[in-house]
Motif scaffolding. Sequence first.
Motif, PDB file in Angstrom:
ATOM      1  N   UNK A  66      47.237 137.023  87.119  1.00 22.64           N
ATOM      2  CA  UNK A  66      47.335 136.247  88.361  1.00 22.64           C
ATOM      3  C   UNK A  66      46.118 136.497  89.250  1.00 22.64           C
ATOM      4  N   UNK A  67      45.722 137.761  89.381  1.00 24.83           N
ATOM      5  CA  UNK A  67      44.562 138.089  90.207  1.00 24.83           C
ATOM      6  C   UNK A  67      43.297 137.445  89.637  1.00 24.83           C
ATOM      7  N   UNK A  68      43.133 137.530  88.321  1.00 27.23           N
ATOM      8  CA  UNK A  68      41.953 136.945  87.711  1.00 27.23           C
ATOM      9  C   UNK A  68      41.872 135.445  87.916  1.00 27.23           C
ATOM     10  N   UNK A  69      42.983 134.755  87.717  1.00 30.51           N
ATOM     11  CA  UNK A  69      42.981 133.302  87.843  1.00 30.51           C
ATOM     12  C   UNK A  69      42.774 132.868  89.295  1.00 30.51           C
ATOM     13  N   UNK A  70      43.427 133.546  90.240  1.00 28.15           N
ATOM     14  CA  UNK A  70      43.386 133.088  91.625  1.00 28.15           C
ATOM     15  C   UNK A  70      42.154 133.576  92.381  1.00 28.15           C
ATOM     16  N   UNK A  71      41.634 134.769  92.049  1.00 29.63           N
ATOM     17  CA  UNK A  71      40.516 135.316  92.815  1.00 29.63           C
ATOM     18  C   UNK A  71      39.180 135.141  92.112  1.00 29.63           C
ATOM     19  N   UNK A  72      39.185 135.019  90.795  1.00 30.04           N
ATOM     20  CA  UNK A  72      37.941 134.893  90.022  1.00 30.04           C
ATOM     21  C   UNK A  72      37.744 133.473  89.527  1.00 30.04           C
ATOM     22  N   UNK A 106      38.694 142.734  94.107  1.00 30.46           N
ATOM     23  CA  UNK A 106      38.476 141.298  94.017  1.00 30.46           C
ATOM     24  C   UNK A 106      37.594 140.737  95.121  1.00 30.46           C
ATOM     25  N   UNK A 107      37.275 141.542  96.135  1.00 34.24           N
ATOM     26  CA  UNK A 107      36.355 141.047  97.158  1.00 34.24           C
ATOM     27  C   UNK A 107      34.950 140.854  96.585  1.00 34.24           C
ATOM     28  N   UNK A 108      34.665 141.449  95.431  1.00 29.96           N
ATOM     29  CA  UNK A 108      33.373 141.221  94.773  1.00 29.96           C
ATOM     30  C   UNK A 108      33.454 140.184  93.658  1.00 29.96           C
ATOM     31  N   UNK A 109      34.612 139.612  93.419  1.00 32.49           N
ATOM     32  CA  UNK A 109      34.749 138.635  92.337  1.00 32.49           C
ATOM     33  C   UNK A 109      33.833 137.418  92.508  1.00 32.49           C
ATOM     34  N   UNK A 110      33.664 136.873  93.713  1.00 31.34           N
ATOM     35  CA  UNK A 110      32.750 135.731  93.824  1.00 31.34           C
ATOM     36  C   UNK A 110      31.337 136.067  93.355  1.00 31.34           C
ATOM     37  N   UNK A 111      30.873 137.270  93.629  1.00 33.19           N
ATOM     38  CA  UNK A 111      29.557 137.700  93.148  1.00 33.19           C
ATOM     39  C   UNK A 111      29.545 137.771  91.621  1.00 33.19           C
ATOM     40  N   UNK A 112      30.536 138.445  91.045  1.00 27.09           N
ATOM     41  CA  UNK A 112      30.574 138.641  89.599  1.00 27.09           C
ATOM     42  C   UNK A 112      30.753 137.315  88.863  1.00 27.09           C
ATOM     43  N   UNK A 113      31.527 136.413  89.454  1.00 31.24           N
ATOM     44  CA  UNK A 113      31.787 135.113  88.821  1.00 31.24           C
ATOM     45  C   UNK A 113      30.526 134.276  88.699  1.00 31.24           C
ATOM     46  N   UNK A 114      29.504 134.594  89.485  1.00 30.23           N
ATOM     47  CA  UNK A 114      28.241 133.891  89.357  1.00 30.23           C
ATOM     48  C   UNK A 114      27.490 134.232  88.077  1.00 30.23           C
ATOM     49  N   UNK A 115      27.914 135.288  87.391  1.00 29.24           N
ATOM     50  CA  UNK A 115      27.240 135.755  86.184  1.00 29.24           C
ATOM     51  C   UNK A 115      28.132 135.725  84.944  1.00 29.24           C
ATOM     52  N   UNK A 116      29.421 136.053  85.097  1.00 32.09           N
ATOM     53  CA  UNK A 116      30.309 136.205  83.942  1.00 32.09           C
ATOM     54  C   UNK A 116      31.208 134.995  83.779  1.00 32.09           C
ATOM     55  N   UNK A 117      31.989 134.993  82.677  1.00 31.11           N
ATOM     56  CA  UNK A 117      32.714 133.797  82.267  1.00 31.11           C
ATOM     57  C   UNK A 117      34.202 133.812  82.584  1.00 31.11           C
TER      58      UNK A 117
END
Length: 370
Positions: free
Chosen positions: A63-69, A41-52
Amino acid sequence: MRTPYFLIEESKIVRNLEILADVKRRTGCKILLAQKAYSAFFTYPLIAGYLDGTAASGLYEARLGKTAFGKETHVFSPAYNDEEWDELMLYADHVIFNSPTQARKFLPRAKAAGKQVGLRLNPECSTQEGHGIYDPCGKYSRLGTTKANLDAETADMLDGVHMHTLCEQDSDALEITVAALEEKFGDVLKKVKWINLGGGHHITREGYDIERLVRTVKGLSDRYGAQVYLEPGEAVVLNAGQLVCRVEDITDNGMKIAILDASAACHMPDVIEMPYRPPLQGSGLPDEKKYTYRLGGPTCLAGDVIGDYSFDRPLRVGDILRFDDMALYTMVKTNTFNGMRLPSICLEHSDGSVETVKEFCYEDFAGRLG
């Protein structure tokens, strides 16, 4: 850096994400990160810039997806339970059921909580060869609802449908399966707002037929007026990670055997479970190069073997080896059998700098058991 360690390469993740973003642009589909394949999840901010958003397999991933992504959180489970349901509703946006019986039990509660609800369908169309353990359309599959088991009352309550049938496959397999889906469930597709085509799409692999993918996804969306979702895991981080390890000993028992500080059983269990032979930098097939070795791990399991590889020069104790394509279905499956220390996790930024994100210790082993 002490070996073994995972090295995630940011620039290669970005390369994959740009391909996926182009698919989104050309088709109008939404793409979710399947966390079962990759949840660093340390890369989630990067991935969230592209995916939905993210796709989850249960409470903890949701829980991880909602809170970190953030963004959309979709969850599918073969069976939900009452003990976790209320907490799951705090995180999930789309809830997908595996069977009409699960839908009858939980769908009204999901609707009352304001969630989108869907049903996983089984089009009974197998396109895989040699990976039966990953074939949800195989005989006696426990995953998805067949046409014979779908009743009209359940179908009428759905906001969407879900299908996941592929594993590391090209878009020709998707095209075949979508045709089977329409043949069996076309009446249902006409009524729903979204169609989730699951994962297993090797979109970012060299040679993947993206044009066929675009035609298939856009055609499905146009025919039914539905929002199409894809939820790849592998494609997001394909070829974007290494497992770096060291040769600890070399023995001979009819062939040269190199014992590494990385274990197939503990650190790359898909090598045994799938099974497959992971790519290794600077190596060849057995006997392709001058010196052939069997590479094995340090555990007591006789079958803790990564594979046979050949090299241009003899291996020596202390040599560093780098296995490629180790971001997906690897970090999420590591374990501490034999008290093995988990590999550290590092991130190579696009500027070439390397950051140690996580190191593991004795407490990570002992803490699981008491």
